[in-house]
Write an enzyme that holds these catalytic residues in place. Structure first.
Site, short mmCIF file in Angstrom:
data_model
loop_
_atom_site.label_atom_id
_atom_site.label_comp_id
_atom_site.label_asym_id
_atom_site.label_seq_id
_atom_site.Cartn_x
_atom_site.Cartn_y
_atom_site.Cartn_z
N ASN A 141 -7.30 -3.81 14.67
CA ASN A 141 -8.86 -4.44 14.05
C ASN A 141 -9.56 -5.70 13.45
O ASN A 141 -10.28 -5.08 12.23
CB ASN A 141 -9.36 -2.42 13.46
N GLU A 179 -9.95 -2.47 5.63
CA GLU A 179 -10.14 -2.48 6.66
C GLU A 179 -11.26 -3.42 7.20
O GLU A 179 -12.11 -3.89 5.98
CB GLU A 179 -10.77 -1.08 7.32
N HIS A 181 -6.83 -6.14 10.42
CA HIS A 181 -6.89 -5.26 8.85
C HIS A 181 -5.61 -5.54 8.20
O HIS A 181 -4.77 -6.14 8.75
CB HIS A 181 -7.18 -3.44 8.44
N ASP A 227 0.47 -1.09 -0.11
CA ASP A 227 -0.24 0.28 0.28
C ASP A 227 1.07 1.43 -0.49
O ASP A 227 2.49 1.39 0.12
CB ASP A 227 -1.33 -0.09 1.16
#
Length: 241
Positions: A135, A142, A137, A67
């Site tokens: 979380n 996400e 990801h 990313d």
């Protein structure tokens, strides 16, 4: 899925580096999918050390990073381009034309579709290195209503932005709100996935990802459907499994 429990971060990094060195020894032109953040830093240092000992050669290796932040130039010191140059690329003998990261400055359709074309042209990813967010990801995928398939633009959650604020002088307002990331489908095409996790703060999400329901609300849980995943965790991160 294979799980390797390590005593600490140093052992986790060493085990992961050994896999990658072995891969490059067997296939020098392997395609590596690389990650940023604090988790893989130990791995990258081990690879640099191996290169310094003439134990590995990166001259034919091709890389694709997961990313990059949107609207951030490669020259920006907070970009993932800069992160990779500082922590790996400039420290070993990668050829510049063989390293690829999403272009945060390009139009979205070009940045996303073009990245998929480049990965396909390289023959796909042999080993994809992943970390996991608090979380769940992976990359910047996400929690959502579904699993994104290909490289796409994502709006970052407050949890993710807060976690990354340490790289921006702890100033949340400086953390970008969106990024380009490989999709789950792109990640799942990799021939081997190495998931690195360390620290007590990740213990709960490790438990949920590896043993809870498979759900896009915990993106990393999809890895249980991959045919070849190596989870390397330190003692603290593995404390609830």
């Amino acid at each position: 899925m294979r799980i390797i429990r390590c005593n600490d971060y140093e052992e986790m990094s060493r085990r992961a580096a050994a896999v990658i060195v072995g891969q490059l020894t067997t296939k020098g032109n392997s395609v590596l999918g690389l990650a940023t953040g604090s988790t893989p830093l130990g791995l990258y240092q081990k690879l640099i050390n191996a290169y310094s000992r003439h134990a590995v050669d990166f001259s034919e290796c091709v890389t694709f990073n997961l990313d990059e932040y949107r609207d951030m130039a490669p020259s920006d010191p907070n970009s993932y381009h800069a992160f990779m140059r500082e922590n790996l690329f400039d420290c070993v003998n990668f050829r510049r034309e063989n390293v690829h990261l999403p272009d945060g400055m390009a139009p979205p359709e070009l940045a996303c579709a073009g990245y998929e074309v480049e990965i396909d042209r390289a023959g796909g990813i042999d080993i994809q290195v992943l970390g996991i967010g608090n979380n769940g990801h992976i990359g910047f995928n996400e929690p959502a209503d579904d699993f994104p398939v290909t490289t796409h633009i994502v709006e970052l959650t407050e949890m993710t932005r807060n976690a990354n604020a340490r790289f921006f002088g702890s100033r949340l307002e400086s953390v970008p709100r969106s990024a380009i990331t490989m999709g789950i489908g792109t990640i799942m095409k990799s021939r081997l996935i190495i998931l690195l996790v360390n620290g007590a703060g990740k213990a709960d999400i490790v438990r949920r990802a590896l043993y809870g329901p498979v759900s896009p609300n915990v993106p990393a849980s999809i890895l249980r459907f991959h045919h070849n995943v190596l989870v390397i965790v330190d003692h603290e991160a593995a404390s609830l499994i």
